[in-house]
Design a protein around this motif. Structure first.
Motif, short mmCIF file in Angstrom:
data_model
loop_
_atom_site.label_atom_id
_atom_site.label_comp_id
_atom_site.label_asym_id
_atom_site.label_seq_id
_atom_site.Cartn_x
_atom_site.Cartn_y
_atom_site.Cartn_z
N TYR A 83 0.85 -1.19 0.00
CA TYR A 83 0.00 0.00 0.00
C TYR A 83 0.88 1.24 0.00
CZ TYR A 83 -4.34 -2.56 0.76
OH TYR A 83 -5.44 -3.38 0.61
N VAL A 84 0.40 2.26 -0.68
CA VAL A 84 1.11 3.54 -0.76
C VAL A 84 0.07 4.64 -0.86
CG1 VAL A 84 1.36 3.28 -3.26
CG2 VAL A 84 2.83 4.87 -2.05
N GLY A 85 0.27 5.75 -0.14
CA GLY A 85 -0.72 6.81 -0.24
C GLY A 85 -0.62 7.81 0.88
N SER A 86 -1.66 8.64 0.98
CA SER A 86 -1.71 9.71 1.97
C SER A 86 -3.15 10.23 1.99
CB SER A 86 -0.69 10.81 1.64
OG SER A 86 -0.53 11.71 2.70
N HIS A 87 -3.35 11.54 1.79
CA HIS A 87 -4.70 12.11 1.88
C HIS A 87 -4.87 13.25 0.89
CE1 HIS A 87 -3.37 15.78 4.14
NE2 HIS A 87 -2.41 14.97 4.51
N LEU A 88 -6.13 13.48 0.49
CA LEU A 88 -6.47 14.56 -0.44
C LEU A 88 -7.12 15.75 0.25
CD1 LEU A 88 -7.92 12.55 -3.48
CD2 LEU A 88 -5.70 13.68 -3.34
N VAL A 100 -1.50 15.61 -0.74
CA VAL A 100 -1.82 15.34 -2.14
C VAL A 100 -0.62 14.73 -2.87
CG1 VAL A 100 -2.74 16.34 -4.26
CG2 VAL A 100 -3.40 17.30 -2.05
N LEU A 101 0.58 15.20 -2.55
CA LEU A 101 1.77 14.65 -3.19
C LEU A 101 1.87 13.15 -2.95
CD1 LEU A 101 4.48 14.96 -4.69
CD2 LEU A 101 5.54 15.48 -2.47
N GLY A 102 1.54 12.70 -1.75
CA GLY A 102 1.64 11.28 -1.44
C GLY A 102 0.63 10.44 -2.19
N LEU A 104 -0.93 11.37 -5.20
CA LEU A 104 -0.66 11.43 -6.65
C LEU A 104 0.71 10.87 -6.98
CD1 LEU A 104 -2.32 14.81 -7.64
CD2 LEU A 104 -3.30 12.51 -7.48
N GLY A 105 1.64 10.90 -6.02
CA GLY A 105 2.90 10.18 -6.21
C GLY A 105 2.67 8.69 -6.32
N GLY A 106 1.75 8.16 -5.50
CA GLY A 106 1.39 6.76 -5.61
C GLY A 106 0.76 6.44 -6.95
N LEU A 107 -0.13 7.31 -7.43
CA LEU A 107 -0.72 7.12 -8.75
C LEU A 107 0.35 7.14 -9.83
CD1 LEU A 107 -3.07 7.03 -10.79
CD2 LEU A 107 -3.25 9.52 -10.54
N GLU A 108 1.33 8.02 -9.70
CA GLU A 108 2.39 8.10 -10.70
C GLU A 108 3.21 6.81 -10.76
OE1 GLU A 108 4.75 9.03 -13.73
OE2 GLU A 108 2.90 10.09 -13.15
N ILE A 109 3.36 6.14 -9.61
CA ILE A 109 4.03 4.83 -9.63
C ILE A 109 3.29 3.87 -10.54
CG2 ILE A 109 4.51 2.79 -8.22
CD1 ILE A 109 5.12 4.65 -5.90
N LEU A 110 1.97 3.82 -10.40
CA LEU A 110 1.18 2.90 -11.24
C LEU A 110 1.26 3.28 -12.70
CD1 LEU A 110 -2.04 2.45 -9.06
CD2 LEU A 110 0.21 1.37 -8.85
N ARG A 111 1.19 4.57 -13.00
CA ARG A 111 1.30 5.01 -14.38
C ARG A 111 2.66 4.65 -14.97
NH1 ARG A 111 -1.20 11.13 -13.56
NH2 ARG A 111 -3.37 10.68 -14.16
N SER A 112 3.71 4.84 -14.16
CA SER A 112 5.06 4.55 -14.66
C SER A 112 5.27 3.06 -14.87
CB SER A 112 6.11 5.11 -13.68
OG SER A 112 6.03 6.52 -13.62
N VAL A 126 -3.00 2.14 -4.13
CA VAL A 126 -2.83 3.55 -3.79
C VAL A 126 -4.04 4.00 -2.98
CG1 VAL A 126 -2.47 5.89 -4.65
CG2 VAL A 126 -1.50 3.94 -5.88
N THR A 127 -3.77 4.63 -1.83
CA THR A 127 -4.81 4.92 -0.85
C THR A 127 -4.98 6.42 -0.63
OG1 THR A 127 -4.30 2.85 0.29
CG2 THR A 127 -5.52 4.50 1.53
N ASN A 128 -6.23 6.84 -0.54
CA ASN A 128 -6.59 8.17 -0.04
C ASN A 128 -7.36 7.98 1.25
OD1 ASN A 128 -7.47 10.89 0.31
ND2 ASN A 128 -9.33 10.43 -0.84
#
Length: 416
Positions: A83-88, A100-102, A104-112, A126-128
């Protein structure tokens, strides 16, 4: 697990564009964001995040506290997810990066990973987390606290904001209450990327903070009760001034924190006097004390001393006194293995780094109780956060997410 090659990097431009796009939702009045939890703006931010995750091929889970879980399948269906994430959610006058960085950074891992055609053994989620900030509904990290069993869900639903609106009702109103039982998910590990919210990394010229510990915290809500009276016609020796009591206790908070140096902090951050009229002596004061330190003995001692000194101050002034704990967690030691993965990633990628103790509370502080956990931090300009002027650079965001990427992927295991 084998380490990913140092040539594996995220798309920094895409990450930055996503941060700027999310910042358009719930804009603040001075360049930041006001996207408080369970507002319409929070709902809109969630919807955008879900759309991006589904575009990246993920399925979205939603639990009864509104926690969001974007799932990318792994090669081993029996392997527990990373799991990877933070809060919006944001402060009322929040910045564009806190939390937010945490996410969307998690989302960027999946995209990459998609861009590179990489499959991992473990799924990645990826968790919010809902209501990390705790501004509208106290305490902070509310939904992650329910997730680990620290708070009862019904108790969380009954939290009210300044207008008396219930958390549970507002979660239902914005349409983000899921059916999934809170806390049923099991994690192989959890990683959280966050801006430092302090000045150390920038001052030391380091790109990455390897977070080894988190400070413990006590939030104490103090209520002083005196007597409303006319400021002009009430003699000084006949006043029962709740505002004066608040001032003396505020000074005591500072003195207590200073007496427990090094590594202890304390302040009054939220304060209200009633009836709050310029020509009425306050008959009531309600304010919240925030004590923090990574040393449990100091944390306990500061609370005990404050309670004793506040009682003396109230008695001296003839004031009624109640002190209610409204937030608490013990100091945190993050998992050696996960911390090592973060440190190794920074070294492999050539980023300057140093160990840090997190001065703020984060969802990772709760998740650390149920799964191996670590945090990555990047600098923020002048250490400023919880302020619309909060700022980071694209390079800092990219470096932090690169390190997050490597730590997560190494832990998840590359299979193709």
């Amino acid at each position: 697990m084998a380490a990913p090659g140092e040539n594996l990097r995220i798309n920094g431009d895409r990450l930055w564009d996503s941060l700027m796009e999310m910042a358009k939702i719930g804009p603040g009045v001075a360049g930041g964001n006001n996207r408080q939890t369970l507002t319409d703006e929070d709902g809109d931010g969630r919807a955008l995040f879900q759309r991006w995750c589904e575009d990246a091929g993920c399925t979205m889970g939603l639990d009864q506290m509104g926690n969001m879980f974007a799932h990318r399948a792994g090669a081993d269906p029996e392997a527990l997810p990373i799991y990877v994430g933070s809060h919006l959610d944001t402060q009322p006058t929040g910045g564009k990066y806190d939390g937010v960085l945490g996410v969307l950074g998690g989302l960027e891992i999946l995209r990459s990973l998609n861009d590179l055609g990489i499959k991992t053994k473990h799924p990645i989620v990826v968790t919010n987390f809902t209501n990390e900030e705790g501004t509208r509904f106290a305490p902070a990290m509310l939904a992650s606290g329910v997730f680990i069993g620290m708070h009862d869900q019904d108790w969380a639903y009954d939290r009210v904001d300044a207008e008396g609106k219930r958390f549970g009702d507002e979660l239902q109103r914005i349409g983000w209450r899921g059916d999934e039982e809170v806390g049923k998910r099991k994690m192989h590990a959890f990683f959280e990327l966050h801006i430092e919210q302090g000045p150390i990394l920038e001052a030391e010229g380091k790109e990455i903070g390897v977070v080894t510990h988190g400070q413990g915290l006590w939030w104490l809500e103090v209520t002083l009760t005196g007597k409303d009276a006319h400021t002009g016609s009430t003699p000084m020796d006949m006043r029962v001034n709740a505002g004066l009591g608040m001032a003396r206790i505020t000074e005591a908070v500072h003195r207590i924190a200073m007496d427990h140096q090094p590594g202890a902090v304390g302040a009054v951050g939220q304060a209200n006097v009633y009836p709050n009229s310029r020509n009425v002596i306050p008959g009531k004061a309600v304010f919240t004390i925030d004590f923090r330190t990574p040393d449990l003995d100091k944390l306990t001692a500061m609370r005990s001393r404050l309670e004793a000194e506040a009682a003396e101050i109230a008695a001296d002034l003839g004031l009624g006194l109640t002190i209610e704990p409204v937030g608490h967690f013990d100091p945190v030691t993050f998992d050696d293995g996960c911390v090592g993965a973060v440190r190794d990633a920074a070294e492999r990628l050539g980023y300057s780094h140093m160990n840090l103790i997190s001065g703020a509370g984060h969802d990772a502080c709760w998740i650390n109780r149920v799964a191996p956990t670590a945090m990555v931090m990047c600098p923020c300009v002048d250490g400023l956060s919880h302020n619309e002027a909060e700022e980071i650079s694209k390079d800092w965001a990219t470096a932090g997410t690169d390190v997050l990427f490597h730590a997560v992927v190494e832990t998840a295991g590359i299979v193709s």
